[in-house]
Structures are given as structure tokens and as C-alpha cells.
Design a protein around this motif. Structure first.
Motif, PDB file in Angstrom:
ATOM      1  N   ASP A  83       0.814  -1.221   0.000  1.00 12.57           N
ATOM      2  CA  ASP A  83       0.000   0.000   0.000  1.00 12.57           C
ATOM      3  C   ASP A  83       0.844   1.267   0.000  1.00 12.57           C
ATOM      4  O   ASP A  83       0.439   2.283  -0.562  1.00 12.57           O
ATOM      5  CB  ASP A  83      -0.895   0.027   1.251  1.00 12.57           C
ATOM      6  N   ILE A  84       1.985   1.208   0.679  1.00 11.88           N
ATOM      7  CA  ILE A  84       2.777   2.413   0.937  1.00 11.88           C
ATOM      8  C   ILE A  84       4.247   2.179   0.608  1.00 11.88           C
ATOM      9  O   ILE A  84       4.818   1.144   0.974  1.00 11.88           O
ATOM     10  CB  ILE A  84       2.659   2.840   2.423  1.00 11.88           C
ATOM     11  N   GLY A  85       4.836   3.146  -0.057  1.00 10.80           N
ATOM     12  CA  GLY A  85       6.278   3.186  -0.227  1.00 10.80           C
ATOM     13  C   GLY A  85       6.863   4.195   0.744  1.00 10.80           C
ATOM     14  O   GLY A  85       6.496   5.372   0.715  1.00 10.80           O
ATOM     15  N   VAL A  86       7.739   3.737   1.641  1.00  7.95           N
ATOM     16  CA  VAL A  86       8.438   4.621   2.580  1.00  7.95           C
ATOM     17  C   VAL A  86       9.729   5.049   1.888  1.00  7.95           C
ATOM     18  O   VAL A  86      10.659   4.259   1.744  1.00  7.95           O
ATOM     19  CB  VAL A  86       8.739   3.893   3.905  1.00  7.95           C
ATOM     20  N   VAL A  87       9.773   6.288   1.435  1.00  3.97           N
ATOM     21  CA  VAL A  87      10.882   6.745   0.589  1.00  3.97           C
ATOM     22  C   VAL A  87      12.075   7.124   1.462  1.00  3.97           C
ATOM     23  O   VAL A  87      12.007   8.065   2.245  1.00  3.97           O
ATOM     24  CB  VAL A  87      10.449   7.931  -0.288  1.00  3.97           C
ATOM     25  N   THR A  88      13.153   6.381   1.310  1.00  7.91           N
ATOM     26  CA  THR A  88      14.353   6.627   2.110  1.00  7.91           C
ATOM     27  C   THR A  88      15.351   7.535   1.406  1.00  7.91           C
ATOM     28  O   THR A  88      16.105   8.261   2.056  1.00  7.91           O
ATOM     29  CB  THR A  88      15.058   5.305   2.442  1.00  7.91           C
ATOM     30  N   HIS A  89      15.379   7.473   0.078  1.00  5.83           N
ATOM     31  CA  HIS A  89      16.326   8.254  -0.711  1.00  5.83           C
ATOM     32  C   HIS A  89      15.649   8.719  -2.004  1.00  5.83           C
ATOM     33  O   HIS A  89      14.663   8.126  -2.460  1.00  5.83           O
ATOM     34  CB  HIS A  89      17.556   7.430  -1.118  1.00  5.83           C
ATOM     35  N   GLY A  90      16.219   9.760  -2.585  1.00 10.32           N
ATOM     36  CA  GLY A  90      15.901  10.119  -3.954  1.00 10.32           C
ATOM     37  C   GLY A  90      17.085   9.753  -4.827  1.00 10.32           C
ATOM     38  O   GLY A  90      18.227   9.676  -4.359  1.00 10.32           O
ATOM     39  N   GLN A  91      16.822   9.483  -6.087  1.00 10.18           N
ATOM     40  CA  GLN A  91      17.925   9.175  -6.987  1.00 10.18           C
ATOM     41  C   GLN A  91      18.643  10.446  -7.418  1.00 10.18           C
ATOM     42  O   GLN A  91      18.031  11.477  -7.679  1.00 10.18           O
ATOM     43  CB  GLN A  91      17.413   8.438  -8.219  1.00 10.18           C
ATOM     44  N   GLY A  92      19.966  10.353  -7.488  1.00 10.18           N
ATOM     45  CA  GLY A  92      20.730  11.403  -8.142  1.00 10.18           C
ATOM     46  C   GLY A  92      20.563  11.287  -9.642  1.00 10.18           C
ATOM     47  O   GLY A  92      20.187  10.225 -10.167  1.00 10.18           O
ATOM     48  N   LEU A  93      20.829  12.348 -10.335  1.00 11.95           N
ATOM     49  CA  LEU A  93      20.553  12.394 -11.775  1.00 11.95           C
ATOM     50  C   LEU A  93      21.682  13.094 -12.505  1.00 11.95           C
ATOM     51  O   LEU A  93      22.240  14.081 -12.016  1.00 11.95           O
ATOM     52  CB  LEU A  93      19.229  13.124 -12.010  1.00 11.95           C
ATOM     53  N   ARG A  94      22.002  12.569 -13.665  1.00 10.52           N
ATOM     54  CA  ARG A  94      22.882  13.250 -14.611  1.00 10.52           C
ATOM     55  C   ARG A  94      22.237  13.179 -15.990  1.00 10.52           C
ATOM     56  O   ARG A  94      21.911  12.104 -16.477  1.00 10.52           O
ATOM     57  CB  ARG A  94      24.258  12.595 -14.664  1.00 10.52           C
ATOM     58  N   TRP A  95      22.033  14.347 -16.601  1.00  5.05           N
ATOM     59  CA  TRP A  95      21.610  14.417 -17.996  1.00  5.05           C
ATOM     60  C   TRP A  95      22.825  14.802 -18.820  1.00  5.05           C
ATOM     61  O   TRP A  95      23.432  15.862 -18.600  1.00  5.05           O
ATOM     62  CB  TRP A  95      20.502  15.452 -18.180  1.00  5.05           C
ATOM     63  N   ILE A  96      23.200  13.943 -19.759  1.00  7.67           N
ATOM     64  CA  ILE A  96      24.379  14.171 -20.590  1.00  7.67           C
ATOM     65  C   ILE A  96      23.931  14.370 -22.023  1.00  7.67           C
ATOM     66  O   ILE A  96      23.372  13.455 -22.646  1.00  7.67           O
ATOM     67  CB  ILE A  96      25.361  12.986 -20.504  1.00  7.67           C
ATOM     68  N   VAL A 162      21.913  14.364 -32.120  1.00  8.55           N
ATOM     69  CA  VAL A 162      22.038  14.993 -30.798  1.00  8.55           C
ATOM     70  C   VAL A 162      21.008  14.333 -29.886  1.00  8.55           C
ATOM     71  O   VAL A 162      19.829  14.268 -30.230  1.00  8.55           O
ATOM     72  CB  VAL A 162      21.804  16.516 -30.868  1.00  8.55           C
ATOM     73  N   PHE A 163      21.458  13.844 -28.739  1.00  7.54           N
ATOM     74  CA  PHE A 163      20.553  13.109 -27.858  1.00  7.54           C
ATOM     75  C   PHE A 163      20.980  13.295 -26.404  1.00  7.54           C
ATOM     76  O   PHE A 163      22.093  13.745 -26.111  1.00  7.54           O
ATOM     77  CB  PHE A 163      20.536  11.621 -28.222  1.00  7.54           C
ATOM     78  N   THR A 164      20.066  12.953 -25.501  1.00  9.83           N
ATOM     79  CA  THR A 164      20.333  13.117 -24.075  1.00  9.83           C
ATOM     80  C   THR A 164      20.282  11.771 -23.369  1.00  9.83           C
ATOM     81  O   THR A 164      19.287  11.053 -23.465  1.00  9.83           O
ATOM     82  CB  THR A 164      19.321  14.071 -23.423  1.00  9.83           C
ATOM     83  N   VAL A 165      21.356  11.464 -22.661  1.00 12.35           N
ATOM     84  CA  VAL A 165      21.421  10.277 -21.807  1.00 12.35           C
ATOM     85  C   VAL A 165      20.969  10.677 -20.403  1.00 12.35           C
ATOM     86  O   VAL A 165      21.420  11.681 -19.853  1.00 12.35           O
ATOM     87  CB  VAL A 165      22.853   9.712 -21.761  1.00 12.35           C
ATOM     88  N   ASP A 166      20.084   9.881 -19.827  1.00 13.01           N
ATOM     89  CA  ASP A 166      19.585  10.094 -18.468  1.00 13.01           C
ATOM     90  C   ASP A 166      20.079   8.936 -17.612  1.00 13.01           C
ATOM     91  O   ASP A 166      19.684   7.788 -17.820  1.00 13.01           O
ATOM     92  CB  ASP A 166      18.054  10.140 -18.496  1.00 13.01           C
ATOM     93  N   MET A 167      20.964   9.216 -16.649  1.00 15.99           N
ATOM     94  CA  MET A 167      21.475   8.199 -15.728  1.00 15.99           C
ATOM     95  C   MET A 167      21.105   8.578 -14.307  1.00 15.99           C
ATOM     96  O   MET A 167      21.242   9.742 -13.917  1.00 15.99           O
ATOM     97  CB  MET A 167      22.995   8.060 -15.844  1.00 15.99           C
ATOM     98  N   ARG A 168      20.656   7.570 -13.523  1.00 19.49           N
ATOM     99  CA  ARG A 168      20.216   7.850 -12.159  1.00 19.49           C
ATOM    100  C   ARG A 168      20.556   6.676 -11.230  1.00 19.49           C
ATOM    101  O   ARG A 168      20.475   5.513 -11.627  1.00 19.49           O
ATOM    102  CB  ARG A 168      18.698   8.090 -12.100  1.00 19.49           C
ATOM    103  N   THR A 169      20.897   6.997 -10.004  1.00 18.56           N
ATOM    104  CA  THR A 169      20.990   6.050  -8.900  1.00 18.56           C
ATOM    105  C   THR A 169      21.058   6.857  -7.616  1.00 18.56           C
ATOM    106  O   THR A 169      21.353   8.063  -7.649  1.00 18.56           O
ATOM    107  CB  THR A 169      22.209   5.121  -9.010  1.00 18.56           C
TER     108      THR A 169
END
Length: 292
Positions: A83-96, A162-169
Motif C-alpha cells: 500500500d505504501i512506499g516509505v521513501v528513504t532516498h531520492g535518486q541522483g541524476l545526470r543528464w548528458i 544529438v541526444f540526451t542520456v539520463d542516468m540515475r541512482t
């Protein structure tokens, strides 16, 4: 107090989370006001036009804590039957933003061994991004979203892409290592097929770890109310990620059907909405009483 941050998505005015970014000191107010949309209209002028440009000094209204309720925007909670997600972290992000340059030539009359196909370079880098994300599991993702192909003609081999890479963790060292591997390996992949590769980071934020006390308040509320729950990492950027720098912050997530978000078919059930709202309310009240 309930807050509706302006321009969280950043669709019309980039970057995303613009207003919360100003509140958290990531951007200056004047810089935000000067952002323009595709039609050249200023953010500040448009806020004034609709009566949303306030007079209160940013930061004058202090926060004891901040809680954000959001759909997961992914399939994990529904798949796990929680029912519930207890969010402990947000992902970091890099758009290249990447540019692969080859040579435009006719698709019918250019021999295969003489081609400098920027589109083929895109294909190789697409697979590389997937490979890097997969070997950094769990909780690492990567994909190519926005793509512009030139000249974008049926019978012309692309001379530039020309394109954008989205990487997250949510692990900073892992995120930086993923980007470093892309920057190291992509140029060689492209060089081997006769095209060039250039890239620059055009968007980024480091992964936030949400306040342990606020996260505990969310988890305790879910337990007290009898809702099933799991710890989860937010895969998307949210205003809470910026506010976390200036006030104790946590997030509550509820499931969404098939994990769909930013889609006309996005849907949640009344039961999921009720559970998320109940947990949010109890976590806020508990935290307010502790602070008070």
C-alpha cells in the motif's frame, strides 16, 4: 501549511523543480524569473500575468519539516502488493547531452564500408548506456530519451545525432562512475566506425538521503494504521529532493496502475489514495507534536 510548488515538472520552463530550487537556494529568484519558454515568454512575467508572483521574501516562512505525497511513477509497489512506499532516498541524476557527428550521404548510393553513419553511433551508445545501467544494479537506471537526427530524411544517412542520456541512482559514487564509463567508452565506440562523439552534462543533482526522523514517522504511521509497506527509492525528481537541503524531509508513495506516469492512462485507486493520505496526515501530526 500546504505548499504547491510552481513548475515541478519543468516542461514549459526548464529546469524541473524550479520554484523549490529557488526556496532551497539552488537558484536565484532573478535567474528563475528570467527563464523563457519556447515562445520567449519570461517565467516572472507569466507569474505576474496570472497573479502568482508573490511579495513575500523567499525563506521568510520557515519550515519545521516537509512531507510530500506522490504516486510511485513506477511498478514496484503494485507488483509487490504494497500500500505504501516509505521513501528513504531520492535518486541522483545526470543528464548528458551527446553529439555524434558523421557525414550525410545517400542511403542508396553510398557503399556500406564508406559510410560515416551517426545513426549507427547512436545505436552503439544506446546499447552502452543499457549495459552500464545493468551492471550497476540494483537501483541504477539509464536510457536515452530525447533524440534529434539530422537531416532526418528517409534516404539520407544521418550526418549528426544529438541526444540526451539520463542516468540515475541513489549512490553518488556509483552515479559518477556510470557517467565516467560512458565518457570513456563512447568516444572509442564511435571512432571505430568513423564518427566523432562529444558530450557535456546539462542537468544534474546529487542523490538526497531523506531525514531519518521523518522517514521513521512515515514508517510508523503505516504500521500503526495497518498498511503494508516497503522502503523504496524515488526514481523521479521531486520538490522534496531540494527541500531536503533546508528542512527535515520525507516522502510517502502510493502505487499507480502498471507504473504509468506522465501518461493519459495514469491511474490510482481510491484505496491507494486513502492509504497514502492517511499515512501523510499521521506522519505530519506526529512530527509536528515532536517539534512543538
Amino acid at each position: 501549511m500546504v505548499t504547491n510548488w510552481t513548475n515541478e515538472e519543468g516542461t514549459r520552463y526548464a529546469p524541473a523543480m524550479l520554484a523549490s530550487g529557488v526556496f532551497a537556494g539552488k537558484h536565484t529568484q532573478d535567474w528563475a524569473y528570467d527563464k523563457v519558454d519556447a515562445d520567449g515568454k519570461r517565467f516572472g512575467d507569466e507569474l505576474e500575468r496570472i497573479g502568482w508572483k508573490g511579495e513575500e521574501i523567499v525563506g521568510d516562512r520557515k519550515m519545521h519539516a516537509f512531507f510530500e505525497l506522490h504516486i510511485e511513477q513506477g511498478p514496484i509497489l503494485e507488483a509487490e502488493g504494497k500500500d505504501i512506499g516509505v521513501v528513504t532516498h531520492g535518486q541522483g541524476l545526470r543528464w548528458i547531452e551527446c553529439t555524434i557527428t558523421g557525414k550525410e550521404s545517400h542511403t542508396g548510393s553510398t557503399p556500406m564500408h564508406m559510410r560515416k553513419n551517426a545513426g549507427r553511433g547512436l545505436a552503439l551508445v544506446t546499447e552502452l548506456v543499457h549495459e552500464i545501467a545493468m551492471k550497476n544494479q540494483p537501483n541504477a537506471v539509464g536510457a536515452i530519451g530525447h533524440i534529434d537526427v539530422y537531416p532526418n530524411s528517409r534516404n539520407i544517412i544521418p550526418g549528426k545525432v544529438v541526444f540526451t542520456v539520463d542516468m540515475r541512482t541513489h549512490i553518488l559514487d556509483k552515479l559518477n562512475a556510470m557517467v565516467d564509463e560512458l565518457m570513456e567508452r563512447a568516444p572509442k565506440l564511435c571512432e571505430d566506425i568513423g564518427v566523432s562523439f562529444e558530450a557535456e552534462i546539462v542537468g544534474q543533482f546529487d542523490p538526497p538521503a531523506f531525514d531519518e526522523g521523518c522517514v521513521k514517522a512515515v514508517r510508523d504511521a503505516a504500521v500503526r494504521l495497518g498498511y503494508s509497506h516497503i522502503d523504496i527509492v524515488s526514481g523521479a525528481g521531486h520538490d522534496a529532493c531540494w527541500i531536503n537541503d533546508v528542512a527535515p524531509t520525507a516522502m510517502v508513495m502510493c502505487p499507480c496502475v502498471d507504473g504509468l506516469s506522465h501518461n493519459e492512462a495514469e491511474e490510482i485507486s481510491q484505496e491507494w489514495a486513502t492509504a497514502g493520505t492517511d499515512v501523510l496526515f499521521h506522519a505530519v501530526v506526529e512530527t509536528a507534536e515532536i517539534v512543538g
